[in-house]
Design a protein around this motif. Structure first.
Motif, PDB file in Angstrom:
ATOM      1  N   LYS A   1       0.675  -0.877  -0.267  1.00  0.00           N
ATOM      2  CA  LYS A   1      -0.268   0.210   0.121  1.00  0.00           C
ATOM      3  C   LYS A   1       0.687   1.423   0.139  1.00  0.00           C
ATOM      4  O   LYS A   1       0.335   2.192  -0.877  1.00  0.00           O
ATOM      5  CB  LYS A   1      -1.313   0.012   1.292  1.00  0.00           C
ATOM      6  CG  LYS A   1      -1.729  -0.969   1.268  1.00  0.00           C
ATOM      7  CD  LYS A   1      -2.857  -1.354   2.348  1.00  0.00           C
ATOM      8  CE  LYS A   1      -2.187  -0.780   3.935  1.00  0.00           C
ATOM      9  NZ  LYS A   1      -1.369  -2.471   3.935  1.00  0.00           N
ATOM     10  N   SER A   2       1.988   1.224   0.921  1.00  0.00           N
ATOM     11  CA  SER A   2       2.492   3.001   0.854  1.00  0.00           C
ATOM     12  C   SER A   2       3.525   2.608  -0.034  1.00  0.00           C
ATOM     13  O   SER A   2       4.243   4.198  -0.614  1.00  0.00           O
ATOM     14  CB  SER A   2       3.831   2.703   2.591  1.00  0.00           C
ATOM     15  OG  SER A   2       2.878   2.487   3.291  1.00  0.00           O
ATOM     16  N   ALA A   3       4.532   1.516  -1.017  1.00  0.00           N
ATOM     17  CA  ALA A   3       4.679   1.750  -1.871  1.00  0.00           C
ATOM     18  C   ALA A   3       4.070   2.354  -3.573  1.00  0.00           C
ATOM     19  O   ALA A   3       4.696   3.058  -4.102  1.00  0.00           O
ATOM     20  CB  ALA A   3       5.557   0.107  -1.833  1.00  0.00           C
ATOM     21  N   LEU A   4       2.835   1.724  -3.287  1.00  0.00           N
ATOM     22  CA  LEU A   4       1.922   2.016  -4.211  1.00  0.00           C
ATOM     23  C   LEU A   4       1.603   3.428  -4.246  1.00  0.00           C
ATOM     24  O   LEU A   4       1.599   4.692  -5.347  1.00  0.00           O
ATOM     25  CB  LEU A   4       0.692   1.432  -4.003  1.00  0.00           C
ATOM     26  CG  LEU A   4      -0.319   1.542  -5.531  1.00  0.00           C
ATOM     27  CD1 LEU A   4       0.307   1.624  -7.395  1.00  0.00           C
ATOM     28  CD2 LEU A   4      -1.351   0.966  -5.506  1.00  0.00           C
ATOM     29  N   ALA A   5       1.394   4.344  -2.952  1.00  0.00           N
ATOM     30  CA  ALA A   5       0.933   5.356  -2.841  1.00  0.00           C
ATOM     31  C   ALA A   5       2.037   6.295  -2.993  1.00  0.00           C
ATOM     32  O   ALA A   5       1.999   6.990  -3.956  1.00  0.00           O
ATOM     33  CB  ALA A   5       0.736   5.156  -1.403  1.00  0.00           C
ATOM     34  N   ALA A   6       3.046   6.355  -2.824  1.00  0.00           N
ATOM     35  CA  ALA A   6       4.366   6.900  -3.364  1.00  0.00           C
ATOM     36  C   ALA A   6       4.780   7.123  -4.622  1.00  0.00           C
ATOM     37  O   ALA A   6       4.989   8.293  -5.380  1.00  0.00           O
ATOM     38  CB  ALA A   6       5.852   6.444  -1.987  1.00  0.00           C
ATOM     39  N   ARG A   7       4.259   5.418  -5.376  1.00  0.00           N
ATOM     40  CA  ARG A   7       4.278   5.423  -6.608  1.00  0.00           C
ATOM     41  C   ARG A   7       3.295   6.448  -7.318  1.00  0.00           C
ATOM     42  O   ARG A   7       3.294   7.384  -8.601  1.00  0.00           O
ATOM     43  CB  ARG A   7       4.678   4.290  -7.244  1.00  0.00           C
ATOM     44  CG  ARG A   7       4.584   4.180  -8.961  1.00  0.00           C
ATOM     45  CD  ARG A   7       6.334   4.074  -9.451  1.00  0.00           C
ATOM     46  NE  ARG A   7       7.220   4.110  -8.197  1.00  0.00           N
ATOM     47  CZ  ARG A   7       7.678   2.961  -9.257  1.00  0.00           C
ATOM     48  NH1 ARG A   7       7.598   2.141  -9.883  1.00  0.00           N
ATOM     49  NH2 ARG A   7       8.554   2.260  -7.305  1.00  0.00           N
ATOM     50  N   LEU A   8       2.203   5.962  -7.361  1.00  0.00           N
ATOM     51  CA  LEU A   8       1.291   7.781  -7.524  1.00  0.00           C
ATOM     52  C   LEU A   8       1.503   8.793  -7.254  1.00  0.00           C
ATOM     53  O   LEU A   8       0.692   9.655  -7.915  1.00  0.00           O
ATOM     54  CB  LEU A   8       0.043   6.640  -6.801  1.00  0.00           C
ATOM     55  CG  LEU A   8      -0.772   5.065  -6.853  1.00  0.00           C
ATOM     56  CD1 LEU A   8      -1.965   5.106  -6.671  1.00  0.00           C
ATOM     57  CD2 LEU A   8      -0.773   4.779  -8.221  1.00  0.00           C
ATOM     58  N   ALA A   9       1.983   9.238  -6.041  1.00  0.00           N
ATOM     59  CA  ALA A   9       2.079  11.315  -5.920  1.00  0.00           C
ATOM     60  C   ALA A   9       2.735  10.787  -6.767  1.00  0.00           C
ATOM     61  O   ALA A   9       2.893  12.541  -7.109  1.00  0.00           O
ATOM     62  CB  ALA A   9       2.290  10.676  -4.567  1.00  0.00           C
ATOM     63  N   HIS A  10       3.692  10.116  -7.678  1.00  0.00           N
ATOM     64  CA  HIS A  10       5.050  10.794  -9.030  1.00  0.00           C
ATOM     65  C   HIS A  10       3.956  10.445 -10.104  1.00  0.00           C
ATOM     66  O   HIS A  10       4.394  11.180 -10.677  1.00  0.00           O
ATOM     67  CB  HIS A  10       6.206   9.901  -8.900  1.00  0.00           C
ATOM     68  CG  HIS A  10       7.028  10.431  -7.617  1.00  0.00           C
ATOM     69  ND1 HIS A  10       6.918   9.885  -6.153  1.00  0.00           N
ATOM     70  CD2 HIS A  10       8.277  11.423  -7.321  1.00  0.00           C
ATOM     71  CE1 HIS A  10       8.451  10.009  -5.800  1.00  0.00           C
ATOM     72  NE2 HIS A  10       8.562  11.422  -6.417  1.00  0.00           N
ATOM     73  N   CYS A  11       3.097   9.672  -9.952  1.00  0.00           N
ATOM     74  CA  CYS A  11       2.350   9.588 -11.376  1.00  0.00           C
ATOM     75  C   CYS A  11       1.555  10.533 -11.246  1.00  0.00           C
ATOM     76  O   CYS A  11       0.763  10.926 -12.717  1.00  0.00           O
ATOM     77  CB  CYS A  11       1.920   7.734 -11.342  1.00  0.00           C
ATOM     78  SG  CYS A  11       3.753   7.029 -11.307  1.00  0.00           S
ATOM     79  N   LEU A  12       0.485  11.392 -10.175  1.00  0.00           N
ATOM     80  CA  LEU A  12      -1.189  12.086 -10.048  1.00  0.00           C
ATOM     81  C   LEU A  12      -0.421  12.777  -9.973  1.00  0.00           C
ATOM     82  O   LEU A  12       0.468  13.033  -8.625  1.00  0.00           O
ATOM     83  CB  LEU A  12      -1.823  11.039 -10.517  1.00  0.00           C
ATOM     84  CG  LEU A  12      -2.040   9.522 -10.650  1.00  0.00           C
ATOM     85  CD1 LEU A  12      -3.428   9.279  -9.666  1.00  0.00           C
ATOM     86  CD2 LEU A  12      -2.847   9.925 -11.647  1.00  0.00           C
ATOM     87  N   PRO A  13      -1.289  13.921 -10.067  1.00  0.00           N
ATOM     88  CA  PRO A  13      -1.153  15.396  -9.225  1.00  0.00           C
ATOM     89  C   PRO A  13      -2.053  15.448  -7.812  1.00  0.00           C
ATOM     90  O   PRO A  13      -3.424  14.701  -8.266  1.00  0.00           O
ATOM     91  CB  PRO A  13      -1.773  16.568  -9.383  1.00  0.00           C
ATOM     92  CG  PRO A  13      -2.024  15.400 -10.922  1.00  0.00           C
ATOM     93  CD  PRO A  13      -1.845  14.394 -11.314  1.00  0.00           C
ATOM     94  N   CYS A  14      -1.760  14.904  -6.844  1.00  0.00           N
ATOM     95  CA  CYS A  14      -2.933  13.690  -5.544  1.00  0.00           C
ATOM     96  C   CYS A  14      -2.187  14.158  -4.522  1.00  0.00           C
ATOM     97  O   CYS A  14      -1.016  14.342  -4.130  1.00  0.00           O
ATOM     98  CB  CYS A  14      -2.941  12.755  -6.153  1.00  0.00           C
ATOM     99  SG  CYS A  14      -1.707  11.280  -5.431  1.00  0.00           S
ATOM    100  N   ALA A  15      -2.998  14.644  -3.538  1.00  0.00           N
ATOM    101  CA  ALA A  15      -2.714  13.940  -1.941  1.00  0.00           C
ATOM    102  C   ALA A  15      -2.396  13.270  -2.105  1.00  0.00           C
ATOM    103  O   ALA A  15      -3.135  12.349  -2.145  1.00  0.00           O
ATOM    104  CB  ALA A  15      -3.565  15.111  -0.950  1.00  0.00           C
ATOM    105  N   VAL A  16      -1.419  12.537  -0.636  1.00  0.00           N
ATOM    106  CA  VAL A  16      -1.745  10.988   0.048  1.00  0.00           C
ATOM    107  C   VAL A  16      -0.964  11.003   1.429  1.00  0.00           C
ATOM    108  O   VAL A  16      -0.801  12.080   2.035  1.00  0.00           O
ATOM    109  CB  VAL A  16       0.102  10.193  -0.598  1.00  0.00           C
ATOM    110  CG1 VAL A  16      -0.208   9.526  -0.247  1.00  0.00           C
ATOM    111  CG2 VAL A  16      -0.291  10.859  -1.821  1.00  0.00           C
ATOM    112  N   LEU A  17      -1.641   9.941   2.116  1.00  0.00           N
ATOM    113  CA  LEU A  17      -2.486  10.371   3.643  1.00  0.00           C
ATOM    114  C   LEU A  17      -1.697   9.040   4.089  1.00  0.00           C
ATOM    115  O   LEU A  17      -2.833   7.985   3.403  1.00  0.00           O
ATOM    116  CB  LEU A  17      -3.765  10.929   4.006  1.00  0.00           C
ATOM    117  CG  LEU A  17      -3.730  10.694   5.478  1.00  0.00           C
ATOM    118  CD1 LEU A  17      -2.317  11.198   6.833  1.00  0.00           C
ATOM    119  CD2 LEU A  17      -5.108  10.775   6.538  1.00  0.00           C
TER     120      LEU A  17
END
Length: 175
Positions: free
Chosen positions: A19-35
């Motif tokens: 989950k955390s690894a995917l969240a970090a990757r998505l944060a680089h691919c998409l304009p998004c906020a991550v919690l």
């Protein structure tokens, strides 16, 4: 707010599924906020998990309430938000859904042996590998009646999982 609804996506699954690894990757691919939902656990929950004691539903209730409130706040200020949360049981997902109609789930699905192998190589996290069995025992896999959940096969490389997640998120952002 714009006419396009703001959305929140919860990355869910057992500890060690990525989950955390995917969240970090998505944060680089998409304009998004991550919690990372782990940051909202009360101190008592963190201490309990660090001692190797699984959380029960009573332990999780205030944590899920805080996450639900965070999802509500995030969707009011961000077009796209990602929350990392195990959301193992249907009742937990329902608690997160309540009052958050623009919330969906990405279920990081993998088998016990794959995830156990990942946990054995993990450093600096309070979840212990021997607690994985209790996570799988608690897991209520989303059924077909949970139309806001999309399963991702985590046996593939992270780049492939991230590409699938981005594709699904982008398809929903347009609706």
């Amino acid at each position: 707010m714009s006419s396009i609804p703001h959305r929140v996506y919860v990355l869910m699954g057992v500890s060690g599924c990525g989950k955390s690894a995917l969240a970090a990757r998505l944060a680089h691919c998409l304009p998004c906020a991550v919690l990372d939902g782990d940051f909202l656990h009360p101190r008592a929950n963190i201490d309990k998990m660090a001692a190797g004691v699984p959380l029960n539903d009573a332990d999780r209730h205030p944590w899920l309430a805080a996450l639900s409130d965070a999802a509500y706040a995030m969707q009011r200020s961000n077009a796209l938000s990602i929350i990392v949360c195990s959301a193992l049981k249907r009742q937990y997902r329902d608690q997160l859904r309540a009052g958050n109609p623009q919330l969906s789930f990405l279920y990081l699905k993998g088998d016990f042996e794959l995830i156990l192998q990942r946990l054995r190589t993990r450093q600096g996290h309070f979840q212990k590998a021997d607690m994985l069995a209790s996570q799988f025992a608690a897991l209520e896999e989303p059924g077909s009646d949970e139309g806001d959940v999309h399963a991702l096969d985590i046996s593939r490389p992270l780049d492939a999982v991230a590409a699938s997640a981005v594709q699904w998120i982008q398809s929903r952002q347009d609706n």
